[in-house]
Structure formats: C-alpha cells, structure tokens
Design an enzyme around this catalytic site. Structure first.
Site, PDB file in Angstrom:
ATOM      1  N   CYS A 167      -3.272 -27.040 -13.547  1.00  0.00           N
ATOM      2  CA  CYS A 167      -4.246 -25.949 -13.465  1.00  0.00           C
ATOM      3  C   CYS A 167      -3.975 -24.886 -14.538  1.00  0.00           C
ATOM      4  CB  CYS A 167      -4.174 -25.337 -12.067  1.00  0.00           C
ATOM      5  SG  CYS A 167      -5.083 -23.804 -11.863  1.00  0.00           S
ATOM      6  N   CYS A 220      -3.801 -21.260 -13.201  1.00  0.00           N
ATOM      7  CA  CYS A 220      -2.545 -21.053 -12.471  1.00  0.00           C
ATOM      8  C   CYS A 220      -1.422 -20.657 -13.423  1.00  0.00           C
ATOM      9  CB  CYS A 220      -2.134 -22.319 -11.726  1.00  0.00           C
ATOM     10  SG  CYS A 220      -3.312 -22.858 -10.483  1.00  0.00           S
TER      11      CYS A 220
END
Length: 168
Positions: free
Chosen positions: A91, A94
């Site tokens: 991600c 993230c």
C-alpha cells in the site's frame, strides 16, 4: 565507454586485494604511536563491544503486532492510549502515513503508543475491527475503540487526532 569500465574494474579489484591483507601487530602499534588519530581504526572488536551501554530508558513509540495474543496484551490491556495502524506492505498511502503517524505519536512523549498491524499477516484482526481499506487508523483506550479514520492525513490533522486521544 568499455575502456573506462575495464580500467575502473581493474582498479577496484586491486583496491579490494590491498585492503584484504592482514595488518601485523607491530605495524598497527607503529601507526598508533605515530598517529594517535589512527588508533580508532585499529581498535579490536572486543574493546569496542565492551563499552558500557547507556542506562537511560529507551521507549519506542511504535511496535509491530506479532499475533492475536500480542495484540491483546499490548493493545487491549495497555495502560496508555494506543493508535492501531492497519496497513499493508503493498500500500503506497500506508508508506506515506506510517512515518507521519510515528512523528505525531513521538511528539506526545510516551503518553500514547502506536501498534502496527499488517492486514495480510493478521486478517483476523482486520476483520474483527471492520477494516475494509488501508490505511485505517483506530484510536483505542482500555480496549475500547474511541475514534478512527481511513486514508492519508497531513501532519496537522494527525497532531490533532493524537492530541484528542491523549486529552480524553
């Protein structure tokens, strides 16, 4: 171009051979006696490793959750509020949010900690807390969910979010 690589390659291989020769004790002592600043290069590993470690407590602001039992022990039963960062290695957002969140938590100087939960490794925890997208950050105190958000926030928004948790 090829000639440059050949010359550079030859230089590098000669340099690596020269640096691999052992240094005799007499030569080492001579170098240290004539140039005291060179002493640090010749310290033995045992002398370097025998230095006392600082005794100041080192408190980490974040930790990786290992399993469900670890989550219960370090998050649910925590004496301080905990921010739980549900993330994934793949991600991109993230990877941006993680350091920002750690910085916001570090500003609180131990009044809050951050638990990192990789949803690919701990899908049971992600399902239990209703995580449907990453990054998801959940604020918890005494095992109860107080607040949460999904997605990226800027530093001011994160400071406000963490400050609210500490002030509750």
């Amino acid at each position: 171009m090829m000639a440059c690589r050949r010359v550079a390659g030859g230089f590098c291989s000669r340099l690596s051979r020269l640096s691999s020769f052992p240094i005799s004790a007499a030569r080492r002592a001579s170098a240290v006696a004539h140039r005291p600043e060179a002493a640090s290069r010749f310290l033995s590993p045992s002398r370097v490793l025998s230095r006392p470690l600082p005794l100041a407590p080192c408190r980490r602001v974040s930790f990786n959750v290992q399993d469900g039992e670890d989550f219960t022990e370090r998050v649910i039963n925590s004496d301080v509020p905990v921010l739980v960062d549900f993330h994934a290695q793949w991600c991109g957002p993230c990877k941006i949010l993680g350091p920002r969140l750690e910085k916001a938590v570090a500003k609180q100087q131990g009044r809050v900690v951050m638990a990192k939960v990789d949803i690919d490794e701990h899908t049971d925890l992600a399902i239990e807390y209703g995580v449907s997208a990453v990054p998801t950050v959940i604020a918890m105190r005494a095992g109860k969910v107080l607040d949460q958000f999904v997605g990226i926030k800027d530093e001011d928004q994160l400071d406000s979010f963490v400050g609210k948790l500490v002030g509750l």
